[in-house]
Design an enzyme around this catalytic site. Structure first.
Site, PDB file in Angstrom:
ATOM      1  CB  CYS A   1      -0.933   0.002   1.199  1.00 18.36           C
ATOM      2  SG  CYS A   1      -0.049   0.204   2.734  1.00 18.36           S
TER       3      CYS A   1
ATOM      4  CD  GLU B   1      -4.516  -0.282  -4.399  1.00 21.96           C
ATOM      5  OE1 GLU B   1      -5.691  -0.573  -4.133  1.00 21.96           O
ATOM      6  OE2 GLU B   1      -3.604  -0.246  -3.543  1.00 21.96           O
TER       7      GLU B   1
END
Ligand code: NAD
Length: 496
Positions: A291, A396
């Site tokens: 992340c 993402e």
């Protein structure tokens, strides 16, 4: 090519750990496959609603005695656990690599970061102290003290199978709560091993429980009236639309750490060699499945020669990354966790091309060390001239894909960065302090790096996140975690 010994040697069906017992689940059983070798290494149950209910009940019953156990006694168990974690450091690291695919040094880093949270939570006798004011009115004293709340649910993602539950559990149990953990069913072996060590450390039955599974277990936690709060780490759609929403509806505390698209701003005055090295680990470490992985590099300035030269240097360094099985110490990048994740990266390479970005390193063209099946592997990929608002530049991807874009000056770089819906870990590379301060002050991000590619907070700092990267108020780790897992009860006292 020497492959380190694999710690998981036989395929076993994993069990749940409920009330101090290892219990077979009645749920469906699915394979856990090592993505580097494509061999099945274990089988994991997708547990049922009844099983999560049993675990929560056990945790609720254990809470009664556990909250009365002194913080010093609770911390001694954490010290026992810390010793066991050190003793089993290498085994735990190899399990992570075997089930997840990351390189062994990345797993060792993950093991260390996990242990550091146990070390911080060992300080609970002082971390949990309250404060007092004498004579708030004549003869009346008032104090506030952190008290535990009950049972907490901990839900983990696939990308850090060992460390992420340790952002929460040590603090939850140190403060006198009990926990039910649901690891990602994609990587359930690391947490199974951690539970075995917690049992050996001496945590009483019911304090530390684990139920394998998926949505049914998560729903069971979210709906259970005895669960006081949830810590979740995973994707934004699940964290926001399932976890945060339902916790609001059922009145639970919540920490939901979610997805990311991290931007790295590169100033023309940066130290180029160190910046390129920092980019290697940030974009391609853990095969981009972090992340805090950088995804977009924003190169600042109107000097075309600097831009072209910088891109060429990056490509030159990245194209030699050695891909293979993470248990080979010389390998620098492992596979993605599974075939679907590889397909997702391939899909984004197609999207990037359709959107007109220029592919300067094609991850579809790669070679893997040692003749391994290529099902989950993909090579490092670099696009340049990416538009910040394109899909490849804004969504993402969670794989080894670098999108390079340009900004005319620092303010435009910050504007581009802040226009993205995520705000997890943005960074700047510069030798100029004023630029660095301007960036850290204006960028909207829970974690900010200055000449740091992976902005991972140490265990004694909170793990932040803003915008679509985080839903909640307090964070995991450090003092925030102590506050999340306790209520600050206020007592006002007068004696006649
Ligand atoms: P995920 O959202 O698919 O799964 C996370 C957990 O939720 C798993 O335990 C899974 O079983 C469960 N789950 C999945 N779908 C569900 C549903 N519909 N209902 C209920 N539960 C469900 O995430 P993942 O693929 O395991 O992890 C990758 C994601 O996690 C990425 O988006 C990454 O950025 C994010 N992540 C964030 C942080 C952070 O600190 N912000 C850290 C690590 C990973």
């Amino acid at each position: 090519m020497a492959i380190l010994d694999e710690p998981i040697k036989e395929v076993r069906v994993l069990k749940n750990y409920i009330d101090g017992e290892w219990v077979e689940s009645k749920g469906e059983i699915v394979d856990v496959v090592n993505p580097a070798t494509m061999k099945t290494i274990s089988k994991v149950p997708i547990s049922t609603k009844e099983e999560i209910d049993t675990a929560v009940q056990a945790a609720q019953e254990a809470y009664h005695d556990w909250r009365r156990t002194t913080p010093l006694a609770r911390s001694r168990l954490l010290f026992n656990l810390k010793a066991l974690l050190e003793e089993n450091f290498e085994k735990a690291s190899r399990i992570q690599t075997q089930e997840h695919g990351k390189c062994i040094d990345e797993s060792r880093g993950e093991s260390r970061r996990g242990i550091e949270n146990v070390e911080v939570a060992c300080g609970i006798p002082t971390l949990m102290q309250g404060y007092i004011s004498e004579d708030v009115a004549r003869g009346i004293d008032e104090w506030c003290m952190p008290t535990p709340l009950g049972v907490f649910g901990v839900i983990g993602p696939f990308n850090f199978p060992w460390m992420i539950p340790l952002w929460s559990i040590p603090y939850a149990v140190a403060t006198g709560n009990t926990v039910v953990l649901k690891p990602s069913s994609e990587v359930p072996n690391s947490q199974t091993f951690l539970c075995e060590l917690a049992e050996e450390a001496g945590f009483p039955p019911g304090v530390w429980n684990m139920v394998h599974g998926g949505r049914t277990v998560v729903s069971g936690m979210l709906d259970h009236p005895d669960i006081q709060g949830i810590t979740f780490v995973g994707s934004t759609p699940v964290g926001r639309d399932v976890i945060y929403k339902r916790c609001g509806e059922t009145g639970k505390r919540v920490i939901a750490q979610c997805g990311a698209k991290n931007f790295m701003t590169i100033m023309p005055d940066c130290d180029v060699e160190n910046t390129v090295s920092g980019m290697m680990t940030s974009f391609f470490g853990n095969a981009g499945q972090r992340c805090l992985a950088a995804a977009n590099a924003v190169i600042v300035g109107e000097d075309d020669a600097f831009y072209e030269d910088f891109v060429a240097r990056v490509v030159d360094k990245v194209k030699n990354i050695k891909i293979g099985y993470g248990l080979d110490e010389s390998v620098q990048m492992g596979p993605l966790r599974d075939e679907a994740k590889k397909q997702n990266v391939l899909k984004y390479i197609d999207i990037g091309l359709e959107e007109g970005a220029e592919l300067v390193l094609d991850g579809r063209d790669f070679s893997v060390q040692g003749g391994l099946p290529e099902n989950c592997f993909v090579g490092p990929t670099i696009f340049k001239n990416v538009r910040p608002d394109s899909r490849v530049g804004s969504e993402e991807i969670f794989g080894p894909v670098m999108s390079i874009m340009r900004a005319k000056d620092l303010d435009e770089a910050i504007e581009i960065t802040n226009a993205n819906p995520f705000g997890n870990g943005h960074s700047i590379f510069t030798q100029n302090g004023a630029n660095a301060r301007h960036f850290q002050y204006n960028v909207v991000s829970g974690n900010v790096g200055i000449n740091i590619g992976i902005t991972a907070a140490m265990a004694f700092f909170p793990f932040g996140g803003l915008k679509d990267s985080f839903f909640g108020t307090l964070h995991t780790q450090g003092k925030d975690a102590i506050r999340f897992f306790t209520d600050t009860k206020v007592v006002i006292q007068r004696w006649f």
